[in-house]
Design a protein around this motif. Structure first.
Motif, PDB file in Angstrom:
ATOM      1  N   UNK A  89      61.321  46.478  43.397  1.00 45.04           N
ATOM      2  CA  UNK A  89      61.994  46.900  42.173  1.00 45.04           C
ATOM      3  C   UNK A  89      62.840  48.148  42.397  1.00 45.04           C
ATOM      4  N   UNK A  90      63.776  48.339  41.509  1.00 39.99           N
ATOM      5  CA  UNK A  90      64.579  49.552  41.466  1.00 39.99           C
ATOM      6  C   UNK A  90      64.864  49.898  40.017  1.00 39.99           C
ATOM      7  N   UNK A  91      65.436  51.054  39.778  1.00 41.33           N
ATOM      8  CA  UNK A  91      65.699  51.493  38.408  1.00 41.33           C
ATOM      9  C   UNK A  91      67.189  51.745  38.219  1.00 41.33           C
ATOM     10  N   UNK A  92      67.640  51.543  36.990  1.00 35.86           N
ATOM     11  CA  UNK A  92      69.055  51.725  36.656  1.00 35.86           C
ATOM     12  C   UNK A  92      69.348  53.217  36.580  1.00 35.86           C
ATOM     13  N   UNK A  93      70.018  53.728  37.581  1.00 33.97           N
ATOM     14  CA  UNK A  93      70.184  55.174  37.726  1.00 33.97           C
ATOM     15  C   UNK A  93      70.862  55.821  36.519  1.00 33.97           C
ATOM     16  N   UNK A  94      71.976  55.273  35.974  1.00 34.42           N
ATOM     17  CA  UNK A  94      72.608  55.952  34.832  1.00 34.42           C
ATOM     18  C   UNK A  94      71.716  56.038  33.600  1.00 34.42           C
ATOM     19  N   UNK A  95      70.775  55.118  33.443  1.00 34.20           N
ATOM     20  CA  UNK A  95      69.871  55.179  32.293  1.00 34.20           C
ATOM     21  C   UNK A  95      68.838  56.278  32.455  1.00 34.20           C
ATOM     22  N   UNK A  96      68.275  56.408  33.650  1.00 28.13           N
ATOM     23  CA  UNK A  96      67.100  57.264  33.832  1.00 28.13           C
ATOM     24  C   UNK A  96      67.416  58.632  34.421  1.00 28.13           C
ATOM     25  N   UNK A  97      68.639  58.844  34.874  1.00 26.87           N
ATOM     26  CA  UNK A  97      69.050  60.161  35.352  1.00 26.87           C
ATOM     27  C   UNK A  97      69.623  60.927  34.168  1.00 26.87           C
ATOM     28  N   UNK A  98      68.887  61.913  33.677  1.00 28.98           N
ATOM     29  CA  UNK A  98      69.254  62.567  32.430  1.00 28.98           C
ATOM     30  C   UNK A  98      69.371  64.076  32.597  1.00 28.98           C
ATOM     31  N   UNK A  99      70.020  64.701  31.630  1.00 29.03           N
ATOM     32  CA  UNK A  99      69.996  66.139  31.457  1.00 29.03           C
ATOM     33  C   UNK A  99      70.493  66.946  32.643  1.00 29.03           C
ATOM     34  N   UNK A 100      69.817  68.042  32.940  1.00 29.56           N
ATOM     35  CA  UNK A 100      70.297  68.974  33.969  1.00 29.56           C
ATOM     36  C   UNK A 100      70.457  68.349  35.351  1.00 29.56           C
ATOM     37  N   UNK A 101      69.580  67.439  35.718  1.00 31.97           N
ATOM     38  CA  UNK A 101      69.697  66.847  37.051  1.00 31.97           C
ATOM     39  C   UNK A 101      70.922  65.944  37.139  1.00 31.97           C
TER      40      UNK A 101
ATOM     41  N   UNK B 212      70.506  76.360  42.751  1.00 28.91           N
ATOM     42  CA  UNK B 212      71.022  75.405  41.762  1.00 28.91           C
ATOM     43  C   UNK B 212      70.007  74.307  41.477  1.00 28.91           C
ATOM     44  N   UNK B 213      69.382  73.791  42.524  1.00 25.62           N
ATOM     45  CA  UNK B 213      68.378  72.738  42.328  1.00 25.62           C
ATOM     46  C   UNK B 213      67.225  73.263  41.491  1.00 25.62           C
ATOM     47  N   UNK B 214      66.771  74.473  41.826  1.00 30.81           N
ATOM     48  CA  UNK B 214      65.630  75.022  41.095  1.00 30.81           C
ATOM     49  C   UNK B 214      66.007  75.340  39.650  1.00 30.81           C
ATOM     50  N   UNK B 215      67.222  75.784  39.421  1.00 34.37           N
ATOM     51  CA  UNK B 215      67.664  76.054  38.053  1.00 34.37           C
ATOM     52  C   UNK B 215      67.681  74.772  37.223  1.00 34.37           C
ATOM     53  N   UNK B 216      68.136  73.672  37.830  1.00 34.28           N
ATOM     54  CA  UNK B 216      68.143  72.392  37.114  1.00 34.28           C
ATOM     55  C   UNK B 216      66.724  71.944  36.804  1.00 34.28           C
ATOM     56  N   UNK B 217      65.821  72.132  37.775  1.00 33.10           N
ATOM     57  CA  UNK B 217      64.417  71.732  37.560  1.00 33.10           C
ATOM     58  C   UNK B 217      63.793  72.555  36.438  1.00 33.10           C
ATOM     59  N   UNK B 218      64.046  73.865  36.440  1.00 31.53           N
ATOM     60  CA  UNK B 218      63.465  74.723  35.408  1.00 31.53           C
ATOM     61  C   UNK B 218      64.050  74.416  34.029  1.00 31.53           C
ATOM     62  N   UNK B 219      65.332  74.103  33.984  1.00 25.04           N
ATOM     63  CA  UNK B 219      65.960  73.754  32.710  1.00 25.04           C
ATOM     64  C   UNK B 219      65.372  72.462  32.153  1.00 25.04           C
ATOM     65  N   UNK B 220      65.170  71.461  33.036  1.00 28.75           N
ATOM     66  CA  UNK B 220      64.581  70.193  32.589  1.00 28.75           C
ATOM     67  C   UNK B 220      63.157  70.403  32.090  1.00 28.75           C
ATOM     68  N   UNK B 221      62.392  71.242  32.798  1.00 31.89           N
ATOM     69  CA  UNK B 221      61.020  71.525  32.361  1.00 31.89           C
ATOM     70  C   UNK B 221      61.023  72.234  31.016  1.00 31.89           C
ATOM     71  N   UNK B 222      61.957  73.154  30.832  1.00 35.76           N
ATOM     72  CA  UNK B 222      62.046  73.870  29.560  1.00 35.76           C
ATOM     73  C   UNK B 222      62.308  72.905  28.401  1.00 35.76           C
ATOM     74  N   UNK B 223      63.194  71.952  28.604  1.00 40.79           N
ATOM     75  CA  UNK B 223      63.466  70.963  27.564  1.00 40.79           C
ATOM     76  C   UNK B 223      62.221  70.129  27.269  1.00 40.79           C
TER      77      UNK B 223
ATOM     78  N   UNK C 251      59.952  75.682  49.874  1.00 39.96           N
ATOM     79  CA  UNK C 251      59.342  74.452  50.406  1.00 39.96           C
ATOM     80  C   UNK C 251      59.308  73.360  49.341  1.00 39.96           C
ATOM     81  N   UNK C 252      59.074  73.724  48.104  1.00 35.42           N
ATOM     82  CA  UNK C 252      59.076  72.744  47.002  1.00 35.42           C
ATOM     83  C   UNK C 252      60.477  72.139  46.849  1.00 35.42           C
ATOM     84  N   UNK C 253      61.490  72.998  46.882  1.00 33.55           N
ATOM     85  CA  UNK C 253      62.865  72.515  46.753  1.00 33.55           C
ATOM     86  C   UNK C 253      63.227  71.617  47.930  1.00 33.55           C
ATOM     87  N   UNK C 254      62.765  71.965  49.123  1.00 34.61           N
ATOM     88  CA  UNK C 254      63.045  71.129  50.296  1.00 34.61           C
ATOM     89  C   UNK C 254      62.431  69.740  50.126  1.00 34.61           C
ATOM     90  N   UNK C 255      61.230  69.681  49.546  1.00 42.42           N
ATOM     91  CA  UNK C 255      60.619  68.378  49.311  1.00 42.42           C
ATOM     92  C   UNK C 255      61.362  67.616  48.224  1.00 42.42           C
TER      93      UNK C 255
END
Length: 712
Positions: A412-424, A456-467, A679-683
Motif C-alpha cells: 500500500x501507499x498513501x496519497x501524498x497531497x491529501x495527507x501532507x498538511x500544514x507546516x511540513x 527549518x525542519x525543527x521549526x516545521x515540526x514544532x509548529x505542527x505539534x503546536x497546532x 539526531x532526532x532531525x537526522x532521523x
C-alpha cells in the motif's frame, strides 16, 4: 465523457444561480472533491463562514446553501478570497485538460474499482477505516495520474457509527442520517430524465437501486442506493449502514455492490477493461459477469464462460484476520442469495466456489475464496502479507506448495497531497521544487530533504505539534465535559498539554490484534513516562466495532489509568475518530506507535501518513514497517510470530517501554546550543527520504497498472 456529466452540470448551474457573481466558480469546485487535496481548497471555503464550515462538517455544498446571503455578498467583495477562488477554478480547469494515461486501460474501457467503502473526504460518510482510506487514495491517485478509472460502491444513508465514551471508558454507538441531496453529488439520470436504476434479486424481492455520482478529481465514483419508494422497508434498509451487524443484510449489501455494480455499469454503457475487487465484498459480481459470458456462448460452454470472467477480474485481499474473511452457511446464503445462485447455472456449484474444499457440502462459503477463484490475479498489500496470504489460502490450490500459491503483493501507499498538511507541506513545497508531488514516487525527488537546514525542519515540526496541541486541548475538554467528568479532570486537558513536549500518537481501528492494551500492561512505567522529569504526552483515538466487546474492554482498561498523578493533563482519548481527526494526528505527532500482533497487520497506512508529517515510527516489524525499517529511520519491535500470546504481549510491552525510556525520550531532549535535537532531525530526514517515495500512492498505482491491470 462519463455517465452523469449532464447531471453534474445541471447541479453546478443550479448552485451557481444562488451565488454572488465572483463566487460562482465555487459551484464547479464544490461538485468535484479535487479541492480537498489542493493546498488552498479547504481554507478557501472556511474563510467564507468558519462557524458554518465547522457546523456542516466541512461540507462545501451545505456551506454555500446555509450561509446567509449577506455574508456571501461580503465574501464576494473580499479581493483576497476572490483571488483564491480564481486560482482554485483555474487549477481544476487545468487538471481536466491534462491528457489521460491510456494503455492498460482506456476511456472506452476504464478500470472499475469496486469497494465496500471509500474515504474521499470526511463530509462523505461512507467509510470506516483503512480499507476506505486506501480506496479513496487510489481514486485520487488515478485522477492525478490520468488513469481511466471509475469507482463502484454503496451510498450508505447512515454511514458508519459515531462514537461516545462514558466516564468508565465504555464505548457507545449512534448513527446520523446523511442526506445525499445535501452532499456534493448528483443522482445519475437516464435519457428520459428519470433516475437511472437497476434491480438486484435479494431474498424474494427485486430490490431497486439508484446511482449517485461523486467526482473525485477526474474519476467518477458511482454509489448504489436502495432507498427507493419501490422497495420494501427491508429493501430500503440494505444500503443504510456500513458493515451492518445483521449478517443477512450484509449479504444483501454484497449482492447490491457486486451484482448491482456490474449491472449499473452496463446500464450506463461503461465496459471496464478490468474489475478490481478491493476486498471480497463485491465478489458476487462475478456471477453477473458469468451470466453475461454464458449468454454470449453456445450452451454448455461453462468452462469457457468462467475463463472469460477470470480474464476480467483482479482481486486485492487486505487482511489475514478471520473477521475480515467472514464465512456464511449454506442456509444463510441461499435464504438471501438464491436467485443470484441461479446466475451460476447450478446452486451447488455456486456454493462450492466459495468453499475451501468445493466437494465438502458442510463447509461454509466465503467471499474471499470466491474472489480468489474468480480472478486472474490476486495480491496482498505488503510483502509479508503476500507471504501470509499464500499460507492461509494454500488449501484452495491443492498440490501446490505455499510459495507457489498465485497471490502476489503490491504494498500500500498513501496519497501524498491529501495527507501532507500544514507546516511540513509548506516546507517541502519550498525545497523540493515545482511539481514535485507528481514525482513523489521517485527517490531523487526526496533527496533535497537532506539539505534542508535542521532549524527549518525543527521549526516545521514544532509548529505542527503546536497546532495539534491546540486541537487536543479544545477537543479533549469538550469530550470530558460531555461525558460528565469532574471539572478538575476536564480542565486538566486545557492546561496540561504542552506545545514543547514529546507527543506520542496511537490512533487506528481498535481491533484487539492492534494491541493498544500493551501500554496498560506496565502501568507504573506508563505513568512514569507522563510524570517524569522529561514528561511525554499521549493522544489516543479509535473505534471498536459495535460487536467487538473485547476491543471495547481495551479502552476501559486504558481509562482505568486516568486518575493516576499527571495523567489527566498528559494523556487524552479523543472520541469519534474519523478522517479529519486522523489527518490532524498524523501531521502533529512526533512519534507514531503501532503494536499489531504479527503477522496480522496486512499493511497499515497510518504510519505512512505520519512519515509525511515528519513523525517517527515505533512499530512492530509487521505489514509495511517490515519493509520500511532500515535501522536508522525509526524504531522497531520484534515481528516474530509467537503462539503464546500472553508471553508475547509482555515481551513486546517491555520492548516498547525500553525503547521509549532509553532511546526515544533521550534523543528528543538531546539539544545543541540552538535548542535543536540534531539526531532526532537526522532521523526525520532519513525517514522522509527512505519512506516518502516508497510508500506513496503514486508508486502503488503505477505497480497496479504495470503488473496487474495490464494483461499478459
Amino acid at each position: 465523457m462519463f455517465p452523469g456529466d449532464d447531471d453534474i452540470e445541471r447541479a453546478v448551474a443550479e448552485l451557481g444561480r444562488v451565488l454572488p457573481e465572483q463566487l460562482r466558480p465555487l459551484a464547479q469546485i464544490v461538485y468535484n472533491y479535487r479541492w480537498a487535496w489542493s493546498a488552498e481548497g479547504a481554507a478557501t471555503f472556511r474563510v467564507i463562514d468558519p462557524d458554518c464550515w465547522a457546523r456542516t462538517g466541512a461540507n462545501p455544498r451545505r456551506l454555500l446553501t446555509e450561509t446567509g446571503r449577506k455574508q456571501l455578498e461580503q465574501a464576494d467583495k473580499d479581493a483576497a478570497l476572490v483571488a483564491r477562488v480564481e486560482r482554485l477554478a483555474s487549477e481544476l480547469q487545468s487538471d481536466r485538460q491534462r491528457p489521460w494515461r491510456e494503455g492498460a486501460t482506456s476511456l472506452q474501457h476504464p478500470v472499475a474499482f469496486c469497494c465496500a467503502e471509500f474515504a474521499v473526504h470526511g463530509c462523505l460518510p461512507i467509510y470506516s477505516g483503512g480499507l476506505g482510506i486506501l480506496a479513496g487514495d487510489i481514486l485520487k491517485e488515478a485522477s492525478d495520474l490520468g488513469l481511466p478509472m471509475v469507482g463502484v460502491g454503496l451510498m450508505y444513508r447512515t454511514g458508519y457509527f459515531h462514537q461516545r465514551i462514558d466516564v468508565t471508558g465504555y464505548q457507545h454507538e449512534y448513527w446520523l442520517d446523511a442526506d445525499p441531496e445535501r452532499l456534493p453529488c448528483v443522482r445519475v439520470t437516464g435519457a428520459d430524465g428519470q433516475p437511472l436504476t437497476v434491480t438486484v434479486p435479494v431474498d424474494d424481492e427485486d430490490v431497486v437501486a439508484q446511482v449517485w455520482r461523486v467526482d473525485v478529481g477526474r474519476v467518477p465514483l458511482y454509489l448504489l442506493d436502495t432507498d427507493r419508494p419501490e422497495n420494501s422497508p427491508l429493501g430500503r434498509w440494505v444500503t443504510s449502514r456500513l458493515y451492518e451487524s445483521n449478517r443477512a443484510i450484509r449479504l444483501a449489501q454484497y449482492a447490491v455492490l457486486g451484482v448491482g455494480g456490474v449491472r449499473a455499469l452496463r446500464a450506463m454503457g461503461i465496459q471496464p477493461s478490468v474489475y478490481h475487487l478491493n476486498e471480497g465484498h463485491a465478489a458476487l459480481g462475478v456471477f453477473e459477469l458469468l451470466a453475461q459470458a454464458r449468454a454470449a456462448l453456445p450452451a454448455g460452454e461453462q468452462d469457457e464462460a468462467w475463463r472469460r470472467v477470470r480474464e476480467q477480474v483482479v482481486f486485492t485481499t487486505h487482511t489475514p484476520v478471520a473477521a475480515g474473511n467472514e464465512t456464511y452457511s449454506r442456509d444463510e446464503i441461499l435464504a438471501m442469495l438464491g436467485p443470484i445462485a441461479d446466475l451460476a447455472g447450478d446452486r451447488e456449484r455456486f456454493l462450492s466456489i466459495g468453499r475451501i474444499d468445493p466437494a465438502s457440502l458442510d463447509q461454509p462459503s466465503s467471499m474471499t475464496a470466491l474472489a480468489l477463484r474468480a480472478s486472474r490475479h490476486a495480491n496482498g498489500v505488503s510483502q509479508r502479507h503476500g507471504q501470509v496470504a499464500r499460507g492461509i489460502w494454500q488449501p484452495l490450490f491443492p498440490g501446490r506448495a505455499a510459495d507457489d500459491v498465485p497471490i502476489g503483493h503490491v504494498t500500500n501507499g498513501v496519497h501524498v497531497p491529501t495527507w501532507l498538511q500544514g507546516p511540513m507541506r509548506e516546507l517541502l513545497d519550498r525545497h523540493l521544487g515545482p511539481g514535485w508531488l507528481a514525482r513523489a514516487d521517485q527517490t531523487e525527488t526526496w533527496v533535497p530533504v537532506n539539505n534542508i537546514p535542521a532549524a527549518e525542519i525543527w521549526a516545521a515540526r514544532c509548529s505542527a505539534r503546536q497546532q495539534l496541541v491546540s486541537m487536543i486541548t479544545h477537543r479533549a475538554m469538550g469530550d470530558r465535559l460531555r461525558r460528565g467528568e469532574p471539572l478538575e479532570y476536564a480542565s486538566a486537558a486545557g492546561s496540561g498539554f504542552d506545545t514543547g513536549r514529546l507527543t506520542i500518537g496511537f490512533a487506528r481501528r481498535l481491533a484487539t490484534y492492534k494491541r493498544l492494551h500493551l501500554l496498560a500492561l506496565a502501568p507504573e512505567r506508563a505513568i512514569a513516562l507522563v510524570g517524569g522529569e522529561r514528561p511525554v504526552q499521549f493522544v489516543f483515538a479509535g473505534k471498536a466495532h459495535p460487536d467487538d466487546n473485547e476491543a471495547k474492554e481495551v479502552v476501559r482498561r486504558l481509562f482505568a489509568l486516568k486518575g493516576a498523578p499527571g495523567v489527566a493533563g498528559r494523556a487524552a482519548f479523543l472520541e469519534d475518530y474519523d478522517m479529519a481527526l486522523a489527518g490532524q494526528l498524523v501531521a502533529g505527532c512526533d512519534l507514531w506507535v503501532n503494536l499489531p500482533r504479527p503477522p496480522l497487520e496486512a499493511s497499515g497506512t497510518s504510519g505512512m501518513k505520519s512519515v509525511l508529517g515528519g513523525g517517527l515510527q515505533l512499530s512492530v516489524l509487521d505489514g509495511w514497517w517490515a519493509e520500511a525499517y532500515d535501522g536508522g529511520n525509526g524504531w522497531a519491535v520484534d515481528g516474530r510470530v509467537d503462539a503464546d500470546h500472553q508471553a508475547q504481549d509482555w515481551r513486546d510491552a517491555n520492548a516498547l517501554f525500553e525503547l521509549l525510556e532509553r532511546q526515544v525520550v533521550p534523543m528528543f531532549h538531546e539539544r545543541d546550543a540552538e535548542g535543536i535535537p540534531q539526531r532526532w532531525v537526522a532521523m526525520m530526514r532519513r525517514s522522509l527520504v527512505t519512506n516518502g517515495p516508497r510508500f506513496s500512492a503514486t508508486r502503488m498505482l503505477r505497480e497496479y497498472v504495470d503488473r496487474i491491470y495490464r494483461k499478459g
